[in-house]
Design a protein around this motif. Sequence first.
Motif, short mmCIF file in Angstrom:
data_model
loop_
_atom_site.label_atom_id
_atom_site.label_comp_id
_atom_site.label_asym_id
_atom_site.label_seq_id
_atom_site.Cartn_x
_atom_site.Cartn_y
_atom_site.Cartn_z
N LEU A 111 9.48 -11.83 34.30
CA LEU A 111 8.49 -12.13 35.33
C LEU A 111 7.30 -12.90 34.78
O LEU A 111 6.73 -13.76 35.47
N ARG A 112 6.93 -12.63 33.54
CA ARG A 112 5.87 -13.43 32.92
C ARG A 112 6.30 -14.89 32.78
O ARG A 112 5.50 -15.80 32.97
N ASP A 113 7.58 -15.10 32.45
CA ASP A 113 8.10 -16.47 32.35
C ASP A 113 8.02 -17.18 33.70
O ASP A 113 7.56 -18.31 33.79
N VAL A 114 8.49 -16.50 34.74
CA VAL A 114 8.46 -17.09 36.08
C VAL A 114 7.03 -17.40 36.48
O VAL A 114 6.72 -18.50 36.95
N LYS A 115 6.14 -16.45 36.26
CA LYS A 115 4.74 -16.64 36.64
C LYS A 115 4.12 -17.80 35.87
O LYS A 115 3.40 -18.63 36.45
N ALA A 116 4.40 -17.91 34.59
CA ALA A 116 3.85 -19.01 33.78
C ALA A 116 4.37 -20.36 34.26
O ALA A 116 3.61 -21.33 34.34
N GLU A 117 5.65 -20.43 34.60
CA GLU A 117 6.22 -21.68 35.09
C GLU A 117 5.55 -22.10 36.40
O GLU A 117 5.22 -23.26 36.59
N VAL A 118 5.36 -21.14 37.29
CA VAL A 118 4.76 -21.45 38.59
C VAL A 118 3.28 -21.77 38.44
O VAL A 118 2.75 -22.67 39.11
N GLU A 119 2.58 -21.06 37.55
CA GLU A 119 1.16 -21.31 37.32
C GLU A 119 0.90 -22.76 36.90
O GLU A 119 -0.15 -23.32 37.19
N ALA A 120 1.88 -23.35 36.22
CA ALA A 120 1.71 -24.72 35.76
C ALA A 120 1.56 -25.69 36.93
O ALA A 120 0.99 -26.76 36.78
N TYR A 121 2.04 -25.30 38.11
CA TYR A 121 1.96 -26.15 39.29
C TYR A 121 0.88 -25.71 40.27
O TYR A 121 0.63 -26.40 41.25
N ALA A 122 0.29 -24.54 40.07
CA ALA A 122 -0.60 -23.94 41.07
C ALA A 122 -2.03 -24.42 40.90
O ALA A 122 -2.87 -23.73 40.36
N GLY A 123 -2.30 -25.58 41.36
CA GLY A 123 -3.65 -26.11 41.34
C GLY A 123 -4.09 -26.44 42.75
O GLY A 123 -3.38 -26.20 43.72
N VAL A 124 -5.25 -27.04 42.85
CA VAL A 124 -5.74 -27.48 44.15
C VAL A 124 -4.77 -28.52 44.71
O VAL A 124 -4.35 -29.43 44.00
N GLY A 125 -4.38 -28.34 45.93
CA GLY A 125 -3.46 -29.28 46.56
C GLY A 125 -1.99 -28.98 46.32
O GLY A 125 -1.13 -29.74 46.75
N ALA A 126 -1.69 -27.89 45.64
CA ALA A 126 -0.29 -27.52 45.41
C ALA A 126 0.33 -27.09 46.74
O ALA A 126 -0.36 -26.57 47.61
N PRO A 127 1.62 -27.31 46.90
CA PRO A 127 2.28 -26.89 48.14
C PRO A 127 2.18 -25.39 48.37
O PRO A 127 2.08 -24.60 47.42
N ARG A 128 2.23 -25.00 49.61
CA ARG A 128 2.14 -23.58 49.98
C ARG A 128 3.21 -22.75 49.28
O ARG A 128 2.95 -21.63 48.85
N ALA A 129 4.41 -23.29 49.13
CA ALA A 129 5.51 -22.55 48.49
C ALA A 129 5.15 -22.15 47.06
O ALA A 129 5.56 -21.09 46.59
N VAL A 130 4.40 -22.97 46.36
CA VAL A 130 3.97 -22.65 44.99
C VAL A 130 3.04 -21.44 45.01
O VAL A 130 3.20 -20.51 44.22
N HIS A 131 2.09 -21.44 45.92
CA HIS A 131 1.16 -20.31 46.01
C HIS A 131 1.86 -19.03 46.45
O HIS A 131 1.54 -17.94 45.96
N GLU A 132 2.83 -19.15 47.35
CA GLU A 132 3.58 -17.98 47.78
C GLU A 132 4.41 -17.41 46.63
O GLU A 132 4.46 -16.19 46.44
#
Length: 135
Positions: A74-95
């Motif tokens: 889960l840390r791996d998944v979270k780290a991968e997603v965090e790399a994309y989670a910035g301002v303007g990221a798609p809703r699916a990334v934040h979800e």
Amino acid sequence: STSLLEGRVWGLRAGTDAAKCSPAGREVAMPMEEGSTPSDAFLRDAFERLQRTMDEHVGLRRTPEGLHQAQAALRDVKAEVEAYAGVGAPRAVHELRSAATGALLVVEAAAANQTSVGCHFVTGESDRDTAATVH
């Protein structure tokens, strides 16, 4: 200064330990530039890994080893997603980031819980096949 040296030494040790815990031969998808968005396939794969991890390791009967594996995955998944989670990221990334954070919190709480109560319980080495320690 001593603080800078300590930071370098502890950072190196933490990085070395983290590298030992990640699955071998697995590449982590990282965005190439600021504002890049992940593919639908990446998001689908990450969500499926999150679901599979929770199903396999964080079900009704849990083991310390399974919870440890779940934390790492889960840390791996979270780290991968965090790399994309910035301002303007798609809703699916934040979800997906919220789902990964919630899942990680559940696993960490289960791992820290010393007493099994109710339907979910952690089995140890000696009582792996019995629920004798469940209250």
